[in-house]
Enzyme design. Sequence first.
Site, PDB file in Angstrom:
ATOM      1  N   LYS A 125     -17.580  -0.986   5.378  1.00  0.00           N
ATOM      2  CA  LYS A 125     -18.261  -2.081   4.487  1.00  0.00           C
ATOM      3  C   LYS A 125     -19.748  -1.981   4.246  1.00  0.00           C
ATOM      4  O   LYS A 125     -20.355  -2.002   3.012  1.00  0.00           O
ATOM      5  CB  LYS A 125     -17.890  -3.346   4.776  1.00  0.00           C
ATOM      6  N   MET A 158      24.143   8.676   2.393  1.00  0.00           N
ATOM      7  CA  MET A 158      24.015  10.012   3.280  1.00  0.00           C
ATOM      8  C   MET A 158      24.371   9.857   4.738  1.00  0.00           C
ATOM      9  O   MET A 158      25.029  10.415   5.403  1.00  0.00           O
ATOM     10  CB  MET A 158      22.887  10.440   2.951  1.00  0.00           C
ATOM     11  N   GLU A 201       0.788  -1.281  -0.099  1.00  0.00           N
ATOM     12  CA  GLU A 201       0.003   0.183  -0.044  1.00  0.00           C
ATOM     13  C   GLU A 201       0.850   1.383   0.112  1.00  0.00           C
ATOM     14  O   GLU A 201       0.469   2.427  -0.598  1.00  0.00           O
ATOM     15  CB  GLU A 201      -0.898  -0.038   1.171  1.00  0.00           C
ATOM     16  N   GLN A 238      -9.176  -6.580  11.463  1.00  0.00           N
ATOM     17  CA  GLN A 238      -8.535  -5.615  10.472  1.00  0.00           C
ATOM     18  C   GLN A 238      -9.318  -3.975  10.707  1.00  0.00           C
ATOM     19  O   GLN A 238      -9.395  -3.338   9.898  1.00  0.00           O
ATOM     20  CB  GLN A 238      -8.660  -5.777   9.022  1.00  0.00           C
TER      21      GLN A 238
END
Length: 589
Positions: A166, A487, A54, A117
């Site tokens: 949902k 770096m 994601e 979830q």
Amino acid sequence: MSKTDTMTGAKMVVQALKDQGVEVVFGYPGGAVLPIYDEIFLQNDIRHVLVRHEQGAVHAAEGYARSTGKPGVVLVTSGPGATNAVTGLTDALMDSIPIVVLTGQVPTFMVGTDAFQEADTVGITRPCTKHNWLVKDTDRLADIIHQGFHVATHGRPGPVLIDIPKDVQFATGTYTPPAKARVSHYQPKVKGDIATITALVEAMETAERPIFYTGGGVINSGTAASQLLRELVEATGFPITSTLMGLGAYPASGKNWLGMLGMHGLYEANLAMHGCDLMINIGARFDDRITGRIADFSPTSRKAHVDIDPSSINKVIRVDWPVVGDVAHVLEDMLRIWKSRGRKTNAAAVKKWWAKIEEWRKVDCLAFTQAKGAKTIKPQHALARLEALTKDHPDRYICTEVGQHQMWAAQYMGFEDPHRWMTSGGLGTMGYGFPASIGVQMAHPDALVINVAGEASWLMNMQEMGTAIQYRLPVKQFILNNERLGMVRQWQELLHGERYSHSWSEALPDFVKLAEAFGAKGIRCSDPADLDDAIHEMLAYDGPVIFDCLVEKHENCFPMIPSGKAHNEMLLGEAETQGVIDAKGSVLV
């Protein structure tokens, strides 16, 4: 179909995206968004790109947005799907990138029960979005999506998030078309105050050492803003510099261009900023990478700041002429007023100012030596050759990851137009460049898209090679491989007594074999004599490429303003005496 028809929330989402002109959605399915994915399956107008993580979806949407000027769109599921998007949301907020992220959520009656979830997505993302919504009523869903696009793209652009339970997706309601969406509550000011702009023009007429300091706001404002900026710079003859985010708004080949300023900016750009008497900030935010030590930032100049975000003005640096407005509108008014007053500048003084700048240019702060016959590639040389061999391509886009390679790309690669340079500026997100290049390539399928990377940054989202292969996206991954967190290692060398704490990568993959495992092409180059041929091979291949360019392991990126120093105190590196250089050019050992 009538747009006022009753439909399910899931269908509303897809219809709203169509009505907003969305062509591509980057996403990853999960239980809480399956009704929306079902509707995506049933249509052919919007293309969905299945990413592998994601975070990659949001960075891909950022790349899409930055290269097109259109908002990027993301669709992910609840819980971990949403939390994985947080880094990308914060990146977009810091760099003012318009994206709309749609997240699934557990049903409304389960919110707050620690359901499977479930996460407080709105609470988690409130600090890293311009605005977010939890939609509890299907009748309001379409209206909120349209509001989301409006907020993301108006004023200072940025990310918004819409959390959709949902049961709201399954329920039916009445669709609201874009024209009826409630957006009157957010109408940012776009026209600058004419009296203030006029006062600034008066200062421009008499300034002896003026400079335009420009940023990403010029690019975000649109093509017209870049065109107006170029006209103003050419007409006045004033020097111009830019932040990392603003590269391309003024062409790198332009005669007034000083190069990038800031922590790894050019010597002449930083010293001109320090020594100017009139600083005109257009669409930049006085970031700490630019200012260095605040107390010593351009102490003798009067300053103007043009920004559409009123909260950015006087936040870091107090200015004499604050102008709240859209860059294009303000530049249009500046040009009009300046022309109407006779196109005046203090030409004799500006000529002397340019003579001083030319002295600073002679330092040649980006000089490096790729010794003839050497068997090790300098990273500066690698990017200089990449620039030389690709700069004439009619449709080139450059992305980067974050680190030394990013700064070298900004220093050695030139950009003639806006929207051609995609990099993570404010947040400095390692792992940004690869998925961003996927988003750019989706928007411009026939373009040359190159991601300049370090091996450590690139590994953070290496899984997106699967996306590139699946969608036949010929993105070129040009990895400067120094086997170090470059770096971090540089700072440890210069500022932490050469104590290299966990900055060496001791278990790197074989990038050629990795490319082949995904079905891509792998190229390795370690000899400077082979570099041009290897780059040509990369460019000629019609598909994704991982180019493993083995470079000098301990090369440092200079110039550099050390942490805590003023912006005119720069380390110039091995090419000069390794000291701190002040505005007069003397060495402060």
